[in-house]
Design a protein around this motif. Structure first.
Motif, PDB file in Angstrom:
ATOM      1  N   MET A 186     -15.523 -22.448  15.356  1.00 50.95           N
ATOM      2  CA  MET A 186     -14.202 -22.013  15.128  1.00 50.95           C
ATOM      3  C   MET A 186     -14.033 -21.392  16.808  1.00 50.95           C
ATOM      4  O   MET A 186     -14.866 -21.452  17.289  1.00 50.95           O
ATOM      5  CB  MET A 186     -14.637 -20.322  14.838  1.00 50.95           C
ATOM      6  CG  MET A 186     -15.228 -20.452  12.787  1.00 50.95           C
ATOM      7  SD  MET A 186     -15.748 -18.405  12.324  1.00 50.95           S
ATOM      8  CE  MET A 186     -17.040 -17.974  13.221  1.00 50.95           C
ATOM      9  N   ARG A 187     -12.988 -21.708  16.662  1.00 49.07           N
ATOM     10  CA  ARG A 187     -12.251 -21.526  18.306  1.00 49.07           C
ATOM     11  C   ARG A 187     -11.437 -20.258  17.849  1.00 49.07           C
ATOM     12  O   ARG A 187     -10.132 -19.905  17.035  1.00 49.07           O
ATOM     13  CB  ARG A 187     -10.878 -22.537  18.449  1.00 49.07           C
ATOM     14  CG  ARG A 187     -11.766 -23.658  18.828  1.00 49.07           C
ATOM     15  CD  ARG A 187     -11.173 -25.088  19.383  1.00 49.07           C
ATOM     16  NE  ARG A 187     -10.294 -25.520  17.772  1.00 49.07           N
ATOM     17  CZ  ARG A 187      -8.683 -26.502  18.151  1.00 49.07           C
ATOM     18  NH1 ARG A 187      -9.079 -26.924  19.398  1.00 49.07           N
ATOM     19  NH2 ARG A 187      -8.576 -26.913  16.840  1.00 49.07           N
ATOM     20  N   ILE A 188     -10.745 -19.145  19.055  1.00 52.47           N
ATOM     21  CA  ILE A 188     -10.723 -17.975  18.505  1.00 52.47           C
ATOM     22  C   ILE A 188      -9.541 -17.865  19.822  1.00 52.47           C
ATOM     23  O   ILE A 188      -9.390 -18.169  21.253  1.00 52.47           O
ATOM     24  CB  ILE A 188     -12.079 -16.286  19.129  1.00 52.47           C
ATOM     25  CG1 ILE A 188     -12.845 -17.150  18.410  1.00 52.47           C
ATOM     26  CG2 ILE A 188     -10.442 -15.372  18.920  1.00 52.47           C
ATOM     27  CD1 ILE A 188     -12.089 -16.475  16.675  1.00 52.47           C
ATOM     28  N   ALA A 189      -8.555 -17.688  19.711  1.00 52.87           N
ATOM     29  CA  ALA A 189      -7.237 -17.334  20.611  1.00 52.87           C
ATOM     30  C   ALA A 189      -6.432 -16.144  20.775  1.00 52.87           C
ATOM     31  O   ALA A 189      -6.028 -15.111  19.984  1.00 52.87           O
ATOM     32  CB  ALA A 189      -6.741 -18.806  20.825  1.00 52.87           C
ATOM     33  N   ARG A 190      -5.592 -15.924  22.109  1.00 52.97           N
ATOM     34  CA  ARG A 190      -4.568 -15.679  21.864  1.00 52.97           C
ATOM     35  C   ARG A 190      -3.333 -16.073  22.124  1.00 52.97           C
ATOM     36  O   ARG A 190      -3.221 -17.208  22.999  1.00 52.97           O
ATOM     37  CB  ARG A 190      -4.873 -14.454  23.141  1.00 52.97           C
ATOM     38  CG  ARG A 190      -6.148 -13.370  22.277  1.00 52.97           C
ATOM     39  CD  ARG A 190      -6.320 -12.144  23.665  1.00 52.97           C
ATOM     40  NE  ARG A 190      -5.081 -11.418  24.065  1.00 52.97           N
ATOM     41  CZ  ARG A 190      -4.570 -11.561  25.052  1.00 52.97           C
ATOM     42  NH1 ARG A 190      -4.980 -12.128  26.376  1.00 52.97           N
ATOM     43  NH2 ARG A 190      -3.687 -10.422  25.403  1.00 52.97           N
ATOM     44  N   TRP A 191      -2.276 -15.461  21.768  1.00 54.99           N
ATOM     45  CA  TRP A 191      -0.983 -16.592  22.742  1.00 54.99           C
ATOM     46  C   TRP A 191       0.142 -15.532  22.490  1.00 54.99           C
ATOM     47  O   TRP A 191       0.194 -14.363  21.601  1.00 54.99           O
ATOM     48  CB  TRP A 191      -1.042 -17.774  21.354  1.00 54.99           C
ATOM     49  CG  TRP A 191      -0.630 -17.288  19.441  1.00 54.99           C
ATOM     50  CD1 TRP A 191       0.509 -16.804  19.183  1.00 54.99           C
ATOM     51  CD2 TRP A 191      -1.409 -16.860  19.056  1.00 54.99           C
ATOM     52  NE1 TRP A 191       0.278 -16.444  18.573  1.00 54.99           N
ATOM     53  CE2 TRP A 191      -0.794 -16.702  18.012  1.00 54.99           C
ATOM     54  CE3 TRP A 191      -2.690 -17.274  18.891  1.00 54.99           C
ATOM     55  CZ2 TRP A 191      -1.404 -16.644  16.655  1.00 54.99           C
ATOM     56  CZ3 TRP A 191      -3.465 -16.922  17.702  1.00 54.99           C
ATOM     57  CH2 TRP A 191      -3.320 -16.556  16.713  1.00 54.99           C
ATOM     58  N   GLU A 192       1.228 -16.573  22.792  1.00 49.00           N
ATOM     59  CA  GLU A 192       3.048 -15.501  22.918  1.00 49.00           C
ATOM     60  C   GLU A 192       4.232 -16.657  22.190  1.00 49.00           C
ATOM     61  O   GLU A 192       3.559 -17.779  22.408  1.00 49.00           O
ATOM     62  CB  GLU A 192       3.397 -15.612  24.186  1.00 49.00           C
ATOM     63  CG  GLU A 192       2.748 -14.427  25.436  1.00 49.00           C
ATOM     64  CD  GLU A 192       3.367 -13.840  26.454  1.00 49.00           C
ATOM     65  OE1 GLU A 192       2.892 -13.340  27.147  1.00 49.00           O
ATOM     66  OE2 GLU A 192       3.945 -15.106  26.289  1.00 49.00           O
ATOM     67  N   THR A 193       5.031 -16.166  21.384  1.00 44.98           N
ATOM     68  CA  THR A 193       5.463 -16.814  20.601  1.00 44.98           C
ATOM     69  C   THR A 193       6.561 -16.977  21.060  1.00 44.98           C
ATOM     70  O   THR A 193       6.966 -15.304  21.268  1.00 44.98           O
ATOM     71  CB  THR A 193       5.152 -16.689  19.464  1.00 44.98           C
ATOM     72  OG1 THR A 193       4.099 -16.833  19.265  1.00 44.98           O
ATOM     73  CG2 THR A 193       6.854 -17.880  18.133  1.00 44.98           C
ATOM     74  N   PRO A 194       7.200 -17.312  22.103  1.00 45.23           N
ATOM     75  CA  PRO A 194       9.033 -17.077  22.343  1.00 45.23           C
ATOM     76  C   PRO A 194       9.642 -16.239  21.515  1.00 45.23           C
ATOM     77  O   PRO A 194       9.869 -16.317  19.732  1.00 45.23           O
ATOM     78  CB  PRO A 194       9.616 -18.347  22.513  1.00 45.23           C
ATOM     79  CG  PRO A 194       8.761 -19.582  22.926  1.00 45.23           C
ATOM     80  CD  PRO A 194       7.505 -19.611  21.855  1.00 45.23           C
ATOM     81  N   GLY A 195      10.624 -15.588  21.785  1.00 48.71           N
ATOM     82  CA  GLY A 195      11.320 -14.607  20.700  1.00 48.71           C
ATOM     83  C   GLY A 195      10.739 -13.068  20.085  1.00 48.71           C
ATOM     84  O   GLY A 195      10.916 -12.653  19.277  1.00 48.71           O
ATOM     85  N   ASP A 196       9.336 -13.219  20.689  1.00 43.84           N
ATOM     86  CA  ASP A 196       7.992 -11.721  19.354  1.00 43.84           C
ATOM     87  C   ASP A 196       7.896 -11.746  20.928  1.00 43.84           C
ATOM     88  O   ASP A 196       6.871 -12.363  21.810  1.00 43.84           O
ATOM     89  CB  ASP A 196       7.345 -13.429  18.878  1.00 43.84           C
ATOM     90  CG  ASP A 196       6.787 -12.231  18.186  1.00 43.84           C
ATOM     91  OD1 ASP A 196       6.763 -10.847  18.167  1.00 43.84           O
ATOM     92  OD2 ASP A 196       6.126 -12.496  17.159  1.00 43.84           O
ATOM     93  N   SER A 197       7.318 -10.658  20.658  1.00 41.56           N
ATOM     94  CA  SER A 197       7.118  -9.826  21.997  1.00 41.56           C
ATOM     95  C   SER A 197       5.585  -9.368  21.601  1.00 41.56           C
ATOM     96  O   SER A 197       4.983  -8.681  22.546  1.00 41.56           O
ATOM     97  CB  SER A 197       7.670  -8.207  22.203  1.00 41.56           C
ATOM     98  OG  SER A 197       8.074  -7.619  20.672  1.00 41.56           O
ATOM     99  N   GLN A 198       5.551  -9.547  20.387  1.00 44.63           N
ATOM    100  CA  GLN A 198       3.837  -9.203  20.584  1.00 44.63           C
ATOM    101  C   GLN A 198       2.761 -10.443  20.369  1.00 44.63           C
ATOM    102  O   GLN A 198       3.133 -11.332  20.381  1.00 44.63           O
ATOM    103  CB  GLN A 198       4.055  -9.162  18.524  1.00 44.63           C
ATOM    104  CG  GLN A 198       4.221  -7.421  18.745  1.00 44.63           C
ATOM    105  CD  GLN A 198       3.745  -7.112  17.021  1.00 44.63           C
ATOM    106  OE1 GLN A 198       3.847  -7.891  16.234  1.00 44.63           O
ATOM    107  NE2 GLN A 198       3.417  -6.152  16.110  1.00 44.63           N
ATOM    108  N   VAL A 199       1.280 -10.053  21.338  1.00 41.07           N
ATOM    109  CA  VAL A 199       0.994 -11.184  21.747  1.00 41.07           C
ATOM    110  C   VAL A 199      -0.314 -11.416  19.611  1.00 41.07           C
ATOM    111  O   VAL A 199      -0.184 -10.366  19.347  1.00 41.07           O
ATOM    112  CB  VAL A 199      -0.586 -10.214  22.411  1.00 41.07           C
ATOM    113  CG1 VAL A 199      -1.412 -11.496  22.644  1.00 41.07           C
ATOM    114  CG2 VAL A 199       0.567 -10.405  23.382  1.00 41.07           C
ATOM    115  N   GLY A 200       0.146 -13.094  19.715  1.00 41.14           N
ATOM    116  CA  GLY A 200      -0.834 -12.877  18.707  1.00 41.14           C
ATOM    117  C   GLY A 200      -2.044 -13.255  19.110  1.00 41.14           C
ATOM    118  O   GLY A 200      -2.866 -13.575  20.149  1.00 41.14           O
ATOM    119  N   GLU A 201      -3.200 -12.851  18.028  1.00 44.48           N
ATOM    120  CA  GLU A 201      -3.646 -12.943  18.428  1.00 44.48           C
ATOM    121  C   GLU A 201      -5.082 -13.595  16.670  1.00 44.48           C
ATOM    122  O   GLU A 201      -5.022 -13.392  15.567  1.00 44.48           O
ATOM    123  CB  GLU A 201      -5.285 -11.737  18.351  1.00 44.48           C
ATOM    124  CG  GLU A 201      -4.443 -11.316  19.779  1.00 44.48           C
ATOM    125  CD  GLU A 201      -5.366  -9.896  20.032  1.00 44.48           C
ATOM    126  OE1 GLU A 201      -6.451 -10.117  20.129  1.00 44.48           O
ATOM    127  OE2 GLU A 201      -4.510  -8.740  20.583  1.00 44.48           O
TER     128      GLU A 201
END
Length: 320
Positions: A1-16
Motif C-alpha cells: 500500500m502507498r499512503i499519501a496526502r494531496w491538494e486538489t486545485p479549487g478544493d481547500s481541504q487536504v486529501g488523505e
C-alpha cells in the motif's frame, strides 16, 4: 500500500488516502493519515479493502504533499562511509569517532519546516547548500518505550524518502560549539512522495534484517550518488529501538537513516576531493529509491534573516 496526502486545485481541504495504480483514493469515513498510523498496518489493510475499488482522482490532477505531518523527526547518522567523507568536508579531516560504532546516534530536527514532493526549499543565506539522500521510517501503532528490536520492527508502519537539506557553512560553525546541527539544518526537510507500507518492502530484507534497496540522487539529471541502504551500520528496527530508550516513540514519528554513502551528499564528495559546486537557486535534486519512488525538490531563493549581535563580554559578577 502507498499512503499519501494531496491538494486538489479549487478544493481547500487536504486529501488523505491511498495511491492506487495512477490515482488517489481517500480513506473511508474521513480518516486521516494520523488515524491510519495510530491503527497500524492491520487497520490500514482493512481501510484499503473498503476503498481499493473506488474511483479516485488521477495523480496528474493533484499536487502531492508530504505524506505525514510528523509528530517528531529524528535523523540518524548510520552510514560509516558518509561519516568518513563528510567529516573531512565539514571538519577538515576524515574521522570516524570510536563512539560512532557503539550506538546509532541521532539528532532532532524541525517538524515544522517539512516540504513535500516538488516543493522548493527556501534556504538561509549560505555559500555551501547541500542535500542529503536518506530513507526514513514512519512509526505506526503501538510505538512504546524501551522497545526491543523485535517490538520496534512491529511499530515500523512504512518507509518514505527523506532529503535533509543542509547549509554546510552554518553547520560547521555550530558544531565547533559542540552542539547542533541546528540552523544548518532546520530550514527544510523534504519527505515523499508517499509512505510505502513495510510489508511491501519485506522482499528486500536480507538475512540480517537490513533493507537492501538501491538509492540514487541526481542534480539536474546528473547522477552524483548511489548506494544500497543495507550498507547502514544498524537495521531500521534497531534505530527505532534506540530512539525509544528511556523515551517514547509514537505513531507519526519519522526516523531518518542518515545520509547514504558513495555520494549521498555533496559534503561527503567534497571531503573526497570532488569539485562539484554547492547547490544554487534553480537546481533540481531528484532522489530515487527502489521500491518507494522519486522525490524531487528544487532550490528556491535564499531568505536573509534579521541580524543578531554577537555575544557581549559580561563581568561575571555574582550579586546585583
Amino acid at each position: 500500500m502507498r499512503i499519501a496526502r494531496w491538494e486538489t486545485p479549487g478544493d481547500s481541504q487536504v486529501g488523505e488516502g491511498f495511491v492506487v495504480e495512477d490515482g488517489v483514493v481517500p480513506f473511508p469515513d474521513g480518516l486521516t493519515v494520523a488515524d491510519i498510523l495510530a491503527g497500524g498496518l492491520d487497520a490500514a489493510k482493512a481501510a484499503f479493502e473498503r476503498v481499493a475499488a473506488d474511483a479516485g482522482a488521477p495523480l496528474g490532477d493533484v499536487r502531492l504533499l508530504a505524506p505525514v505531518v510528523p509528530a517528531s523527526v529524528r535523523d540518524f547518522v548510520a552510514f560509516e562511509e558518509h561519516v568518513e567523507g563528510v567529516s573531512a568536508g565539514v571538519e577538515g579531516k576524515s574521522h570516524v569517532a570510536p563512539e560512532w560504532y557503539e550506538a546509532p546516534t541521532f539528532y532532532f530536527t524541525n517538524p515544522h519546516t517539512i516540504l513535500g514532493p516538488g516543493d522548493a526549499v527556501s534556504p538561509p543565506v549560505t555559500q555551501r547548500l547541500d542535500f542529503e539522500l536518506e530513507v526514513a521510517v514512519v512509526v505506526g501503532g503501538p510505538g512504546g518505550t524501551n522497545l526491543t528490536a523485535d517490538a520496534a520492527a512491529s511499530s515500523i508502519f512504512g518507509y518514505t524518502i527523506m532529503n535533509d537539506w543542509s547549509a554546510r557553512d552554518l553547520q560547521a560553525r555550530e558544531m565547533k560549539v559542540r552542539l547542533g546541527p541546528a540552523k544548518g539544518k532546520d530550514f527544510g526537510t523534504s519527505l515523499g512522495p508517499w509512505i510505502v507500507t513495510a510489508d511491501e518492502l519485506e522482499p528486500y530484507l536480507d538475512d540480517e534484517g537490513f533493507l537492501a534497496i538501491r538509492a540514487e540522487v541526481r542534480i539536474n539529471s546528473e547522477l552524483v550518488g548511489e548506494d544500497l541502504v543495507s550498507n547502514m551500520g544498524w537495521p531500521f528496527p534497531e534505530l527505532v529501538a534506540y530512539a525509544s530508550r528511556n523515551a517514547r516513540v509514537v505513531p507519526g514519528d519519522v526516523l531518518g537513516s542518515g545520509t547514504v554513502g558513495n555520494g549521498g551528499c555533496l559534503g561527503e564528495l567534497w571531503g573526497r576531493g570532488s569539485t562539484l559546486p554547492p547547490l544554487r537557486e534553480g537546481d533540481q535534486v531528484r532522489m530515487t529509491v527502489e521500491g518507494i519512488g522519486d522525490l524531487v525538490g528544487t532550490v528556491g531563493p535564499a531568505v536573509p534573516a534579521p541580524e543578531l549581535p554577537p555575544a557581549r563580554a559580561r563581568p561575571r559578577t555574582r550579586h546585583r
